[in-house]
Design an enzyme around this catalytic site. Structure first.
Site, mmCIF file in Angstrom:
data_model
loop_
_atom_site.group_PDB
_atom_site.id
_atom_site.type_symbol
_atom_site.label_atom_id
_atom_site.label_comp_id
_atom_site.label_asym_id
_atom_site.label_seq_id
_atom_site.Cartn_x
_atom_site.Cartn_y
_atom_site.Cartn_z
ATOM 1 N N ALA A 26 61.636 4.546 18.420
ATOM 2 C CA ALA A 26 61.867 5.478 17.536
ATOM 3 C C ALA A 26 61.195 6.729 17.955
ATOM 4 O O ALA A 26 59.842 6.644 18.582
ATOM 5 C CB ALA A 26 61.480 4.908 16.256
ATOM 6 N N LYS A 29 82.100 5.013 30.413
ATOM 7 C CA LYS A 29 81.006 6.084 30.692
ATOM 8 C C LYS A 29 80.766 6.734 29.128
ATOM 9 O O LYS A 29 79.617 6.844 28.645
ATOM 10 C CB LYS A 29 81.379 7.268 31.388
ATOM 11 C CG LYS A 29 80.470 8.453 31.724
ATOM 12 C CD LYS A 29 79.083 7.983 32.150
ATOM 13 C CE LYS A 29 78.066 9.199 31.711
ATOM 14 N NZ LYS A 29 76.645 9.055 32.509
ATOM 15 N N CYS A 61 73.047 14.948 28.199
ATOM 16 C CA CYS A 61 74.246 13.826 28.358
ATOM 17 C C CYS A 61 74.469 13.443 26.758
ATOM 18 O O CYS A 61 75.454 13.446 26.323
ATOM 19 C CB CYS A 61 73.726 12.651 29.305
ATOM 20 S SG CYS A 61 73.485 13.198 30.943
ATOM 21 N N PHE A 76 75.637 6.573 36.179
ATOM 22 C CA PHE A 76 74.885 6.064 35.266
ATOM 23 C C PHE A 76 73.630 6.333 35.216
ATOM 24 O O PHE A 76 72.513 5.817 34.597
ATOM 25 C CB PHE A 76 74.947 4.666 34.859
ATOM 26 C CG PHE A 76 76.780 4.311 34.363
ATOM 27 C CD1 PHE A 76 76.915 4.407 33.036
ATOM 28 C CD2 PHE A 76 77.525 3.987 35.289
ATOM 29 C CE1 PHE A 76 78.449 4.270 32.500
ATOM 30 C CE2 PHE A 76 78.769 3.629 34.993
ATOM 31 C CZ PHE A 76 79.192 3.914 33.607
ATOM 32 N N LEU A 77 73.301 7.546 36.183
ATOM 33 C CA LEU A 77 71.739 7.707 36.445
ATOM 34 C C LEU A 77 70.898 8.332 35.283
ATOM 35 O O LEU A 77 71.701 9.186 34.658
ATOM 36 C CB LEU A 77 71.559 8.333 37.567
ATOM 37 C CG LEU A 77 72.366 9.620 38.089
ATOM 38 C CD1 LEU A 77 71.777 10.777 37.382
ATOM 39 C CD2 LEU A 77 72.537 9.902 39.532
HETATM 40 C C1 UGA Z 1 71.545 9.003 29.927
HETATM 41 C C2 UGA Z 1 71.890 7.642 30.262
HETATM 42 O O1 UGA Z 1 70.686 6.872 30.019
HETATM 43 C C3 UGA Z 1 72.295 7.443 31.577
HETATM 44 O O2 UGA Z 1 72.741 5.970 31.904
HETATM 45 C C4 UGA Z 1 73.336 8.538 31.971
HETATM 46 O O3 UGA Z 1 73.922 8.181 33.513
HETATM 47 C C5 UGA Z 1 73.266 9.766 31.601
HETATM 48 O O4 UGA Z 1 72.482 9.832 30.232
HETATM 49 C C6 UGA Z 1 74.410 11.016 32.034
HETATM 50 O O5 UGA Z 1 75.403 10.628 31.389
HETATM 51 O O6 UGA Z 1 74.261 11.593 32.801
HETATM 52 P P1 UGA Z 1 69.388 10.640 30.405
HETATM 53 O O7 UGA Z 1 69.904 11.486 29.482
HETATM 54 O O8 UGA Z 1 68.759 11.125 31.768
HETATM 55 O O9 UGA Z 1 70.313 9.464 30.913
HETATM 56 O O10 UGA Z 1 68.062 9.854 29.663
HETATM 57 P P2 UGA Z 1 67.612 8.631 28.885
HETATM 58 O O11 UGA Z 1 66.749 7.817 29.533
HETATM 59 O O12 UGA Z 1 68.835 7.718 28.494
HETATM 60 O O13 UGA Z 1 67.211 9.225 27.440
HETATM 61 C C7 UGA Z 1 68.128 10.094 26.599
HETATM 62 C C8 UGA Z 1 67.398 10.545 25.532
HETATM 63 O O14 UGA Z 1 67.190 9.516 24.612
HETATM 64 C C9 UGA Z 1 65.889 11.074 25.575
HETATM 65 O O15 UGA Z 1 65.747 12.247 24.833
HETATM 66 C C10 UGA Z 1 64.950 10.106 25.238
HETATM 67 O O16 UGA Z 1 63.826 10.410 24.669
HETATM 68 C C11 UGA Z 1 65.772 9.273 24.161
HETATM 69 N N1 UGA Z 1 65.354 7.965 23.968
HETATM 70 C C12 UGA Z 1 65.632 7.218 24.656
HETATM 71 C C13 UGA Z 1 64.885 7.658 22.606
HETATM 72 O O17 UGA Z 1 64.547 8.658 21.813
HETATM 73 N N2 UGA Z 1 64.400 6.389 22.253
HETATM 74 C C14 UGA Z 1 64.728 5.235 23.388
HETATM 75 O O18 UGA Z 1 64.363 4.225 23.164
HETATM 76 C C15 UGA Z 1 65.523 5.801 24.549
#
Ligand code: UGA
Length: 434
Positions: free
Chosen positions: A252, A204, A260, A152-153
């Protein structure tokens, strides 16, 4: 216990280093020998805060080694974590060929009992395929088990996510497999959730798709805010205070990217549809996300009218801050559209410039890669914020305004206080707020 980790991408490398940090002896394996040579010397091929230091210290302590001799790595191991890529295939489903390849290799080198642990994000029922593949190809009657231990990282905080997880999901079908994994994660035993393998695999996918849905939901509300006097940040705050909703992942903006969420969401839709389940809820999540760049481009056009020959600064290329990863980054779609419209671009990102340079070789005449946000802003008609790097929050906006041709900021991540920016004399467009 000798642990092997197959794959040295974001998940594999962090898993190998993280398991060594937990005190285990680990060999990280990858078929790309040049990559392995570099990592073995302590050179991290990606930008991930904290990973360098931990890699070096565990190499020095002798708990961590790397090898491109895959057969030997399997022969020498008791537990094999499979962290190879599962990229998106043409029909939206995950391409499982690398998992199949590793499974065959394990079968051919099954010289003792081995526990094969899936860590890459995989569709439900993948473990049955791994099991069948090993059974079909193995040359001995050695026993083996399959387990699922999804990761889940998050990129950008991967090391601390690995070392301080909210939960460790362990999907097993035998007591022997359970005991081994419980031992590996002994230091975090209060956070173990033990299930069957299908459940672990689904946890997952279900988690990532739920978070993606939360983001699309708040983006849909942002669209509503833009047509009314409501303010999306206050809406998110007011919603998030309800512990049943929670305040995280309600930002937003330009939508979700990365390696992912987009891929896992599409894969889960495909899995569900193949199983005869209506997946429209998740299809809408995907559609709302796909529209984010369109909504953003409308704002740019509202500010600049015709984009041909306009000079535009793009701050932020990585799909999120604290990473150099540009996979499925909204920046790519924005840049492509702007180039198609004939704009000239000045791009800046603290980490992801080199990766982006590979993507638009045919447009080099109209793209300048800059060394600072101030250099990017020089002479431009508008400045776009695409990724919320802290460096952009701390910019000297007075200085930025002095070097711009027209003081227009279009902020896709709501990083600035609208009143402050407007007071400084900028025309300012953001997401879901005036
Ligand atoms: C995500 C999950 O958060 C991890 O728990 C998971 O392990 C990982 O996918 C995976 O499957 O390997 P990650 O893709 O590294 O992690 O990044 P996030 O921080 O989750 O952000 C994902 C996207 O959502 C980014 O583009 C971010 O800008 C966007 N986001 C996130 C938003 O637009 N709004 C938010 O409030 C949060």
């Amino acid at each position: 216990m000798k642990i092997a980790v197959f794959g040295t991408g974001y998940v594999g490398l962090v898993t190998a280093v993280g398991l060594a940090e937990l005190g285990h002896h680990v060999v990280g394996a990858d078929k790309v020998a040049e990559k392995i040579d570099k990592i073995a010397k302590g050179e991290v091929p990606i930008y991930e805060p904290g990973l360098n230091e931990l890699l070096e210290s565990n190499l020095k302590k002798g708990r961590l080694a790397f090898s491109s001799d895959l057969d030997k790595t399997i022969l020498d191991s008791d537990v094999i974590f499979v962290c190879v890529g599962t990229p998106q295939g043409d029909d939206g489903s995950a391409d499982m060929s690398q998992i199949e390849e590793v499974s065959r290799m394990i079968a051919e080198n099954l010289n003792s009992y081995k526990l094969v642990v899936e860590k890459s994000t995989v569709p439900i029922k993948t473990s049955s395929w791994i099991k069948r593949t090993i059974t079909l190809y193995k040359k001995t009657d050695m026993a083996f088990d399959i387990a699922s231990n999804p990761e889940f990282l998050r990129e950008g905080s991967a090391v601390s996510d690995f070392l301080n997880p909210d939960r460790i999901i362990i999907g097993v079908e035998t007591e022997r497999a359970k005991e081994i994994l419980v031992k590996i994660y002994e230091k975090a035993k209060d956070r173990l959730v033990i299930t069957n393998i299908d459940t672990a695999e689904l946890i997952k996918h279900a988690s990532n798709s739920f978070l993606a849905m939360k983001i699309s939901y708040i983006n849909l509300m942002a669209n509503l805010c833009e047509k009314t006097d409501a303010n999306i940040e206050q809406v998110a705050q007011g919603m998030g205070l309800d512990p049943r909703i929670g305040g995280l992942f309600l930002k937003a903006g330009l939508g979700f990217g990365g390696s992912c969420f987009p891929k896992d969401l599409k894969a889960l839709i495909k899995i569900g549809e193949d199983l005869g389940v209506n997946m429209n809820l998740l299809k809408e999540t995907d559609r709302v996300n796909a529209d984010r760049v369109k909504v953003f481009l409308e704002k740019i056009k509202k500010a600049l009218w015709i984009l041909k020959d306009k000079k535009i600064a793009v701050l932020g290329l990585a799909f999120k801050p604290e990473t150099d990863d540009i996979r499925e980054a909204p920046s790519i779609k924005v840049i492509r559209e702007l180039l198609n419209e004939g704009a000239n671009l000045r791009l800046y990102d603290p980490q992801a410039r080199e990766n982006m340079k590979e993507l638009f070789p045919e447009y080099l005449a109209r793209i300048v890669y800059c060394d600072s946000p101030y250099q990017a802003a020089a002479g431009v008609n508008a400045l776009l914020i695409i990724t919320e790097w802290k460096e952009f929050l701390d910019l000297d906006l007075k200085k930025i305004k002095e070097v711009m041709a027209n003081p227009i900021i279009i902020d896709g991540r709501n990083i600035y206080d609208a009143e402050r920016v407007k007071k400084l004399g900028f025309e300012y467009y953001s997401v879901g707020r005036k």
